[in-house]
Design an enzyme around this catalytic site. Structure first.
Site, PDB file in Angstrom:
ATOM      1  N   HIS A  61     -60.381 124.782   8.493  1.00  6.79           N
ATOM      2  CA  HIS A  61     -59.101 124.092   8.587  1.00  6.79           C
ATOM      3  C   HIS A  61     -58.428 123.877   7.242  1.00  6.79           C
ATOM      4  O   HIS A  61     -57.297 124.315   7.033  1.00  6.79           O
ATOM      5  CB  HIS A  61     -59.256 122.738   9.293  1.00  6.79           C
ATOM      6  CG  HIS A  61     -58.024 121.890   9.183  1.00  6.79           C
ATOM      7  ND1 HIS A  61     -56.953 122.043  10.032  1.00  6.79           N
ATOM      8  CD2 HIS A  61     -57.670 120.933   8.295  1.00  6.79           C
ATOM      9  CE1 HIS A  61     -55.994 121.205   9.670  1.00  6.79           C
ATOM     10  NE2 HIS A  61     -56.405 120.517   8.621  1.00  6.79           N
TER      11      HIS A  61
ATOM     12  N   HIS B 127     -49.220 122.323   7.748  1.00  5.32           N
ATOM     13  CA  HIS B 127     -50.325 122.618   6.827  1.00  5.32           C
ATOM     14  C   HIS B 127     -50.657 124.100   6.829  1.00  5.32           C
ATOM     15  O   HIS B 127     -51.169 124.620   5.862  1.00  5.32           O
ATOM     16  CB  HIS B 127     -51.561 121.783   7.185  1.00  5.32           C
ATOM     17  CG  HIS B 127     -51.972 121.927   8.614  1.00  5.32           C
ATOM     18  ND1 HIS B 127     -51.413 121.166   9.617  1.00  5.32           N
ATOM     19  CD2 HIS B 127     -52.844 122.755   9.219  1.00  5.32           C
ATOM     20  CE1 HIS B 127     -51.960 121.519  10.774  1.00  5.32           C
ATOM     21  NE2 HIS B 127     -52.817 122.481  10.559  1.00  5.32           N
TER      22      HIS B 127
ATOM     23  N   HIS C  98     -38.101  90.631  15.362  1.00 10.15           N
ATOM     24  CA  HIS C  98     -36.842  91.373  15.358  1.00 10.15           C
ATOM     25  C   HIS C  98     -36.025  91.158  14.084  1.00 10.15           C
ATOM     26  O   HIS C  98     -34.982  91.771  13.925  1.00 10.15           O
ATOM     27  CB  HIS C  98     -36.007  90.982  16.589  1.00 10.15           C
ATOM     28  CG  HIS C  98     -36.518  91.585  17.864  1.00 10.15           C
ATOM     29  ND1 HIS C  98     -37.817  91.442  18.283  1.00 10.15           N
ATOM     30  CD2 HIS C  98     -35.913  92.378  18.802  1.00 10.15           C
ATOM     31  CE1 HIS C  98     -37.987  92.094  19.427  1.00 10.15           C
ATOM     32  NE2 HIS C  98     -36.858  92.674  19.761  1.00 10.15           N
TER      33      HIS C  98
ATOM     34  N   ASN D 101     -56.556 125.525  19.594  1.00 10.99           N
ATOM     35  CA  ASN D 101     -57.861 125.950  19.058  1.00 10.99           C
ATOM     36  C   ASN D 101     -58.937 124.885  19.218  1.00 10.99           C
ATOM     37  O   ASN D 101     -60.090 125.094  18.831  1.00 10.99           O
ATOM     38  CB  ASN D 101     -57.722 126.387  17.593  1.00 10.99           C
ATOM     39  CG  ASN D 101     -57.217 125.265  16.695  1.00 10.99           C
ATOM     40  OD1 ASN D 101     -57.506 124.093  16.918  1.00 10.99           O
ATOM     41  ND2 ASN D 101     -56.470 125.628  15.651  1.00 10.99           N
TER      42      ASN D 101
ATOM     43  N   HIS E 218     -54.949 125.639   3.658  1.00 11.26           N
ATOM     44  CA  HIS E 218     -55.421 125.644   5.037  1.00 11.26           C
ATOM     45  C   HIS E 218     -55.385 127.063   5.613  1.00 11.26           C
ATOM     46  O   HIS E 218     -54.381 127.475   6.179  1.00 11.26           O
ATOM     47  CB  HIS E 218     -54.540 124.731   5.884  1.00 11.26           C
ATOM     48  CG  HIS E 218     -54.522 123.309   5.412  1.00 11.26           C
ATOM     49  ND1 HIS E 218     -53.786 122.886   4.322  1.00 11.26           N
ATOM     50  CD2 HIS E 218     -55.156 122.199   5.882  1.00 11.26           C
ATOM     51  CE1 HIS E 218     -53.967 121.589   4.144  1.00 11.26           C
ATOM     52  NE2 HIS E 218     -54.783 121.138   5.066  1.00 11.26           N
TER      53      HIS E 218
ATOM     54  N   PHE F 188     -36.506  98.024  13.412  1.00 15.08           N
ATOM     55  CA  PHE F 188     -37.218  99.146  14.021  1.00 15.08           C
ATOM     56  C   PHE F 188     -37.072 100.443  13.227  1.00 15.08           C
ATOM     57  O   PHE F 188     -37.535 101.491  13.668  1.00 15.08           O
ATOM     58  CB  PHE F 188     -36.837  99.305  15.489  1.00 15.08           C
ATOM     59  CG  PHE F 188     -37.255  98.111  16.305  1.00 15.08           C
ATOM     60  CD1 PHE F 188     -38.522  97.576  16.166  1.00 15.08           C
ATOM     61  CD2 PHE F 188     -36.384  97.492  17.187  1.00 15.08           C
ATOM     62  CE1 PHE F 188     -38.913  96.443  16.887  1.00 15.08           C
ATOM     63  CE2 PHE F 188     -36.757  96.365  17.917  1.00 15.08           C
ATOM     64  CZ  PHE F 188     -38.030  95.846  17.765  1.00 15.08           C
TER      65      PHE F 188
ATOM     66  N   GLU G  54     -37.300 105.543  19.104  1.00 21.20           N
ATOM     67  CA  GLU G  54     -36.681 105.466  17.777  1.00 21.20           C
ATOM     68  C   GLU G  54     -37.102 106.635  16.891  1.00 21.20           C
ATOM     69  O   GLU G  54     -36.274 107.246  16.203  1.00 21.20           O
ATOM     70  CB  GLU G  54     -37.052 104.143  17.097  1.00 21.20           C
ATOM     71  CG  GLU G  54     -36.553 102.891  17.821  1.00 21.20           C
ATOM     72  CD  GLU G  54     -37.443 102.462  18.971  1.00 21.20           C
ATOM     73  OE1 GLU G  54     -38.546 103.043  19.156  1.00 21.20           O
ATOM     74  OE2 GLU G  54     -37.059 101.533  19.707  1.00 21.20           O
TER      75      GLU G  54
END
Lengths: 663, 663
Positions: free
Chosen positions: B261, B70, B468, B187, B30, B432, B406
């Protein structure tokens, strides 16, 4: 009809009573949110929401999403009071008990009028965005006469703190989804205490910064609530209504505190609340006059349905509209013709490219698809078949530039699929299923036909290195209930995988696709979609099987090479292409035994964690089998170097097979 | 020293040349981002960043995070040019090749000066928040003389679109982390094209709404960049610097487009860029004068180290400070005494409660811990041992109210652990982990000592229902490389699990803990931490083993009950407590064979997906073993009803064992 608090207050208090009583009876649940939002919900149902309790499946109904799903007694109360067949009062009495459709959190597969399963915070709102997208698209396709409804979501402070909120409202603002209205239960309380324990954000300013219309109201003043909803409906942008509420409103000593959030109020507090609210009915009893008022709320919708059905029948579009809303695929077998063309002219291409070719066949024939990518369009090869962008200026478009919003994309796709009329698919790299995993799980739980196009599915992506190389992802997705993982080995299997995924009415699919080119292994026309069996014998052994090599995706051709080399040494080996372990597990014992072979050594080859492969390779003779894979993170280098480094080559594998046979 | 563009421009162009040449040589990478941010990074390193290339481990260095990972050639260029031992020019020549530390994305385990691994978007910025938290905490503990540094992060449009951005900046704004400065590479280009394809957001307004200071600059005007950084440093709030840049700046025909890119510029464009930049050195050659200017950038830091070391040595805190920064635990064996007290007085409690009790022992003795929860403090039982809240007014506090974030919590914990000097732990519900999974993976990849306190670890949580109830989560986490999953069965194993987790210097741990009460199974003092073997024989069979039952966590007592009932029928069964499959897999063959038993039937019991258990239960006699679990979603009901419904009881299991033995 003017606002009449004398009528509305008892209606709202009915919600409060049912909520506190049901939670108390279950000795489990969340009374605070339903009691806090009772007034807002009453105004919404009484004066705005377009619905008919007798027709929960009416295509042009408004969608109502309780994003703050822990407040499930709110929606159960609303559905029962307004007259849906379910939940019954008995269902509500059995809130949170085995067999009751009134589960701890609202489940779309238990109650028809629950549009989506909520509880994992933020996702309800993000699904509402998808519903609003589907509505605008179908409106553009079928016209105002047939599709003209709103999506309302009730969201709590938690929904608004979750990262997915940012992604969802960013998408909604950009797409200018003016028919989406979010009612924010602004009670300034979370489980841990006041919101100022953890946030100092100006939420209204944030929404405005994202292109939303924002309006506030006193969430306990019926006229003010009504005014705010009217303003929201009138504004062309998506709207956030900041409803200032008191959590647990009506519970005199606990309201306004986190004590009301997630625990029963207790008998004493409930008695005091009855006093406070002037509610003297027994638990689970609603006075007739109040119930009658509630039952009248669906009349607007009921009347609208008649006119709508006339319009549908006169539209000339009824068959196609009904087909799409029923989620049925059109007739025809174009995929078989396409596979025949591949057989006739084999191609060596990446399966992501093969997916693009399949989509070029599917998208023109199947107007239901809405594709997209989380900013990896050229890498996921998801834009095919002449799809135009879906934009604020062109909702008829069928390709969504989701931006760098994997979780938001997945949740929006859930919302679209649940809305009905469309079949969403969307892409990112397989490794970034981690970002979207919460929504992928809800696709599976909700039985939603969502297709995840997950490319760059192994170390075969090469130089981007370990952050981008999935290792544990195939295993972790295979472990998820009701999710199909399909990892095709070539262009033919990729076409078959698309056919399978599209036919899954009650199940999401993940297509795991290679970045790198792969030879076409299927060169003869089969009588059926072989991949639909999950695994099948790609090449039978010459003579009695001594070895069965089971592989998926980009390693299947390696398996064939291993079999060739074993044959050179006089060892007969069969190769099984395992496109989908879930589909294979669904086959009968005989089929599975025939495919895997009863005797000899079984070897699995997959450039990924070996976790889980023992299920297929354990035999009496070799209980551990031989699992070839990668139980560590990858590395950054050109792909061929990585396959060599990590020993996923025939050169590295064949000696291990020979050693295992000798041992 | 005033701004001298004549000095800075060639320095920045050196980054551009290295970046475009390295990407071209690798034919992968990149170039756009490093070329676009070269000017900003040059000003940062030359005039602001406190660092000494000779001392990448200096505790009081500024932290520099390339969130837009990147653009890795930017950091490789900066580190090489400014004089770090690695990467060498040879390393850069081998960018993205096997064995080079210049991997596709920056990896903290390959280069000492890479503070964290980046690439999964948004997470670098979120880890920078954690680093800034650790800095303020250690500053509060050890004082300005020892800890007084800033955290800088370069983030792209992608980082700012990801949901985690919302969580991270919300936390940083609330905690008023004024020493955090984010340089936004504005950009207006993403992979799919201009950002307006997918977003319409006013990012600056959003940051301001979250309590941030925002300033803008022309990212190609050295004086303006310097002014903006000065303003950011002067402001007491966390700062976002909107650096207006041109992606691929210097590549005349491609700059400003997504073409720069993620692909090499091509020989022709590189030649044209050399012309444009006035850069006539050969690839991978830096003219001496330019290199000398770069090498001078570390002088500020080098001088500062001398004074800092004097202060450290005179502080009276050197030993403790060095211990903490080295990540060493204090001496002592308090945990053994605590276990002895449990053995003396057995308790029947949930393992989440047992974890709280362990923390009450740990936190007062181990000042390194910083606890927290994503708004489930009372449910995760994470606040123990007298911890005070960590707030904008009290950075000395050691308990973080992370809010309903989280993913942001997990990434912040990664940042804290990587900063050093603290050991973070944080809680949410096990289900979670899906929300935080992207960061859990980076804990593992980065070898960070982060402890995840994941409670409510099965259907045993009861009424909250399938959204849950984790099913596939244990399997999906076990499949992840370099992550310890510990699922203790009682209070003793929970204490052992905490001891194990704290000792993992290069590995994160997940503690899977029950909501429901569990009997204490360990009632005799052992010579060692038995859980550290991963699995061990909790109860040996009476006579030759016919059955070995392997269980984890809340199902271990069910396994004992099954063994009792089998004994009543004259069948000898041993019970293995499998606290951690990863640790068990690390034991030698003999130990594992001894624990699992060579003969008879092996049975696994876990209230979760059976996926992966075949590894432990396959034997020659019973190659499929018997895996008891739950390969479907759960349901909403009281926990005992669910265990019965899903057959995770001795009543349901023993007959299956008998049937399998007969078959």
């Amino acid at each position: 009809m003017s606002i009449d608090p004398a009528r509305l207050q008892p209606m709202a208090n009915a919600i409060r009573a049912l909520s506190m009583d049901a939670v108390q009876a279950a000795n489990s649940g969340h009374p605070g949110m339903p009691m806090g939002m009772a007034d807002v919900a009453t105004v919404l149902f009484d004066r705005h929401l377009k619905f008919d309790p007798a027709r929960p499946d009416w295509a042009d109904r408004d969608r109502f999403v309780l994003s703050a799903g822990h407040g499930s007694m709110l929606i159960y109360s609303l559905l029962h009071l307004s007259g849906y067949a379910r939940p019954t009062m008995e269902d509500i009495r059995n809130f949170r008990q085995l067999g009751s459709p009134c589960a701890g959190h609202p489940e779309n597969f238990l109650l028809e009028a629950v549009e989506c399963t909520t509880g994992p915070l933020g996702q309800g709102l993000a699904m509402a965005v998808g519903m609003a997208m589907a509505e605008r698209h179908l409106n553009a396709v079928f016209g105002d006469d047939l599709v003209d409804h709103r999506t309302y979501a009730i969201a709590g402070d938690g929904c608004l703190m979750e990262g997915i909120n940012h992604e969802a409202i960013g998408l909604a603002g950009h797409l200018n989804l003016g028919r989406l209205i979010v009612l924010w239960d602004d009670n300034a309380i979370t489980i841990d205490g006041p919101t100022d324990l953890s946030t100092s954000e100006n939420i209204k300013a944030r929404y405005e910064a994202t292109g939303w219309h924002v309006v506030s109201c006193d969430g306990h003043d019926f006229a003010d609530i009504d005014r705010a909803i009217e303003e929201a409906k009138a504004d062309p942008r998506p709207s956030l209504i900041d409803c200032k509420t008191v959590i647990g409103k009506g519970a005199p000593s606990k309201q306004g505190t986190s004590a009301t959030h997630g625990a029963p109020l207790g008998e004493d507090e409930i008695a005091a609340a009855r006093e406070e609210l002037g509610w003297d009915a027994e638990p689970f009893v609603i006075p007739d006059d109040i119930l009658a008022n509630w039952r009248s709320t669906g009349e607007r919708g009921h009347e609208a349905i008649g006119a709508w059905e006339t319009r549908l029948n006169e539209s000339g579009q009824a068959d196609e509209f009904n087909r799409r809303m029923a989620g049925e695929l059109p007739h025809g077998d174009a995929m078989r013709e396409y596979v025949a063309s591949l057989i006739a002219n084999p191609v060596k291409i990446a399966t992501r490219k093969a997916s693009e070719m399949a989509l070029a066949e599917i998208n023109p024939r199947l107007p239901d698809t809405i594709g997209g990518s989380a900013d990896l369009t050229g890498s996921n090869n998801t834009k095919a078949g002449g799809l135009e962008p879906f934009t604020a200026d062109n909702y008829a478009g069928r390709y969504v530039y989701y931006g760098i919003r994997e979780f938001g994309m997945a949740a929006a796709m859930n919302g679209m699929a649940l809305h009905g009329g469309v079949i969403p698919y969307g892409g990112t790299f397989l490794v970034f299923t981690d970002y979207a995993r919460g929504a992928i799980r809800l696709s599976a739980l909700q039985q939603a036909r969502v297709i995840y196009v997950m490319t760059h599915d192994s170390i075969g992506l090469g130089e981007d290195g370990p952050t981008h190389q999935p290792i544990e992802h195939l295993a972790s997705l295979r472990a998820m209930p009701n999710l199909l993982v399909l990892r095709p080995a070539d262009a033919v299997e990729t076409a078959e995988a698309w056919e399978i995924a599209l036919k899954q009415e009650g199940r999401p699919s993940v297509l795991a696709l290679s970045r790198q080119g792969l030879p076409q292994l299927r060169t003869e026309m089969a009588d059926e979609n072989l991949s639909a069996r999950g695994g099948y014998v790609l090449r039978e052994a010459d003579g009695d099987r001594q070895v069965t090599i089971i592989a998926s995706g980009s390693e299947t051709h390696v398996a064939l090479e291993c079999a060739d080399r074993l044959a050179d040494k006089g060892i007969s080996a069969a190769v099984v292409s395992m496109v989908s372990t879930e589909l294979f597990d669904e086959q009968d014992d005989d089929y599975r035994a025939r495919v895997l072979g009863e005797g000899g050594l079984r070897v699995s080859i997959e450039a990924a964690s070996t976790f889980g492969w023992e299920r297929y390779i354990a035999t009496s003779e070799y209980p551990r089998g031989l699992a070839i894979g990668l139980d560590r993170f990858g590395a950054s280098a050109p792909a061929p170097d990585l396959f060599e480094k990590f020993g996923i080559t025939a050169d590295a594998i064949v000696p291990q097979i020979l050693d295992t046979l000798k041992a």
